[in-house]
Write a protein that holds these residues in place. Structure first.
Motif, PDB file in Angstrom:
ATOM      1  N   LEU A 159      62.960 -35.596  85.672  1.00  0.00           N
ATOM      2  CA  LEU A 159      63.485 -36.776  86.279  1.00  0.00           C
ATOM      3  C   LEU A 159      64.139 -36.444  87.512  1.00  0.00           C
ATOM      4  N   SER A 160      63.848 -37.017  88.830  1.00  0.00           N
ATOM      5  CA  SER A 160      64.512 -36.604  89.816  1.00  0.00           C
ATOM      6  C   SER A 160      65.738 -37.051  90.002  1.00  0.00           C
TER       7      SER A 160
ATOM      8  N   GLU B 204      68.660 -32.714  95.241  1.00  0.00           N
ATOM      9  CA  GLU B 204      67.192 -32.662  95.405  1.00  0.00           C
ATOM     10  C   GLU B 204      66.317 -31.427  95.676  1.00  0.00           C
ATOM     11  N   LYS B 205      67.061 -30.442  96.267  1.00  0.00           N
ATOM     12  CA  LYS B 205      66.566 -29.103  96.022  1.00  0.00           C
ATOM     13  C   LYS B 205      66.249 -28.359  94.895  1.00  0.00           C
ATOM     14  N   VAL B 206      67.201 -28.884  94.044  1.00  0.00           N
ATOM     15  CA  VAL B 206      67.055 -28.223  92.583  1.00  0.00           C
ATOM     16  C   VAL B 206      65.778 -28.663  92.068  1.00  0.00           C
ATOM     17  N   TYR B 207      65.682 -29.928  92.123  1.00  0.00           N
ATOM     18  CA  TYR B 207      64.593 -30.653  91.584  1.00  0.00           C
ATOM     19  C   TYR B 207      63.303 -30.323  92.209  1.00  0.00           C
TER      20      TYR B 207
ATOM     21  N   ARG C 234      53.181 -22.795  81.779  1.00  0.00           N
ATOM     22  CA  ARG C 234      54.410 -22.410  80.821  1.00  0.00           C
ATOM     23  C   ARG C 234      55.248 -23.612  80.786  1.00  0.00           C
ATOM     24  N   PHE C 235      55.332 -24.362  81.663  1.00  0.00           N
ATOM     25  CA  PHE C 235      56.231 -25.506  81.685  1.00  0.00           C
ATOM     26  C   PHE C 235      55.278 -26.812  81.209  1.00  0.00           C
ATOM     27  N   VAL C 236      56.159 -27.742  80.500  1.00  0.00           N
ATOM     28  CA  VAL C 236      55.620 -28.748  79.705  1.00  0.00           C
ATOM     29  C   VAL C 236      56.526 -30.019  80.359  1.00  0.00           C
ATOM     30  N   HIS C 237      56.023 -30.850  81.198  1.00  0.00           N
ATOM     31  CA  HIS C 237      56.782 -32.109  81.840  1.00  0.00           C
ATOM     32  C   HIS C 237      56.874 -33.152  80.842  1.00  0.00           C
TER      33      HIS C 237
ATOM     34  N   GLU D 197      70.800 -32.166  86.465  1.00  0.00           N
ATOM     35  CA  GLU D 197      72.204 -33.260  85.820  1.00  0.00           C
ATOM     36  C   GLU D 197      71.541 -34.364  85.245  1.00  0.00           C
ATOM     37  N   GLY D 198      72.104 -34.787  84.032  1.00  0.00           N
ATOM     38  CA  GLY D 198      72.026 -36.242  83.686  1.00  0.00           C
ATOM     39  C   GLY D 198      70.686 -36.742  83.456  1.00  0.00           C
ATOM     40  N   VAL D 199      69.764 -35.975  83.010  1.00  0.00           N
ATOM     41  CA  VAL D 199      68.254 -36.176  82.705  1.00  0.00           C
ATOM     42  C   VAL D 199      68.321 -36.435  81.062  1.00  0.00           C
ATOM     43  N   GLY D 200      69.322 -36.171  80.414  1.00  0.00           N
ATOM     44  CA  GLY D 200      69.275 -36.341  78.911  1.00  0.00           C
ATOM     45  C   GLY D 200      69.224 -35.137  78.008  1.00  0.00           C
TER      46      GLY D 200
END
Ligand code: TMP
Length: 202
Positions: A134-135, A158-161, A174-177, A9-12
């Motif tokens: 973004l953590s 924190e667990k979600v991240y 598959r993920f691009v960070h 949440e809140g990472v834009g």
């Protein structure tokens, strides 16, 4: 092509989806933008049940099944037909949200969440997942605690991240960070370049 956007949440994420949409319109590249849970009349109704702060008794199992039900409808009613027509589909959250939130943060476990989603997914997998990396400590929590999920603790997020990071490692590239910049336009260019590099957009 099927592209998903993920992040805490809140990472834009919403801002970045808006900027990508503007870029695609400006460059005449049609795309279908949808969100989860939602984007069909039935899925939007399920969204209301899931996120209603009054539904405090909802068990993790019910929550996971409702996200999967919303997904089953969206996949069949919207995503698969659009892919069959050759359209680019861009979805705000998808299966990786269920793995991070219900699998890791709620503690249902990855295997259980994958099992619940097998029927929902019809074997559909994103071609690319843009992870806004973004953590929760760094994220911009704007004080809006409107829905049931947003009211969870810092420990939950924190667990979600951590769940996203584990899922990314297991996902065979598959993920691009995308590490967001303070300037949202710089971040948007990073996303556009990553999609261009994979031939998804021009
Ligand atoms: P949104 O705020 O990005 O619209 O997403 C709604 C909330 O639902 C958000 O807190 C993330 C959560 N979520 C899950 O927990 N599991 C899922 O499978 C999905 C799609 C979203």
């Amino acid at each position: 092509m099927f592209v998903t956007f993920e992040g805490c949440e809140g990472v834009g994420k919403s801002t970045q989806l808006k900027l990508l949409k503007e870029y695609l319109i400006a460059t005449s590249q049609p795309a279908l933008f949808i969100r989860e849970p939602g984007s069909t009349p039935i899925s939007e109704q399920i969204r209301e049940v899931i996120l209603d702060p009054k539904n405090k008794e909802m068990t993790p199992e019910t929550e996971a099944l409702l996200y999967a039900a919303s997904r089953a409808q969206l996949v069949r009613e919207v995503i698969l037909p659009a892919i069959m027509r050759g359209e680019l589909v861009i979805c705000d959250r998808f299966i990786d949200s269920s793995i991070a939130y219900q699998g890791y943060a709620r503690g249902l476990g990855v295997d259980e969440v994958k099992k619940i989603n097998e029927l929902a997914l019809c074997s559909l997998e994103p071609d690319l997942t843009v992870f806004i990396d973004l953590s929760p400590r760094e994220a911009f929590r704007n004080g809006h605690l409107e829905d049931r999920l947003e009211q969870e603790s810092d420990e939950f997020f924190e667990k979600v991240y951590a769940g996203y990071i584990a899922q990314s490692k297991a996902s065979n590239g598959r993920f691009v960070h995308i590490k967001p910049d303070f300037d949202k336009n710089v971040t948007s260019n990073m996303i556009i370049n990553a999609m261009r590099a994979r031939g998804i957009i021009k």
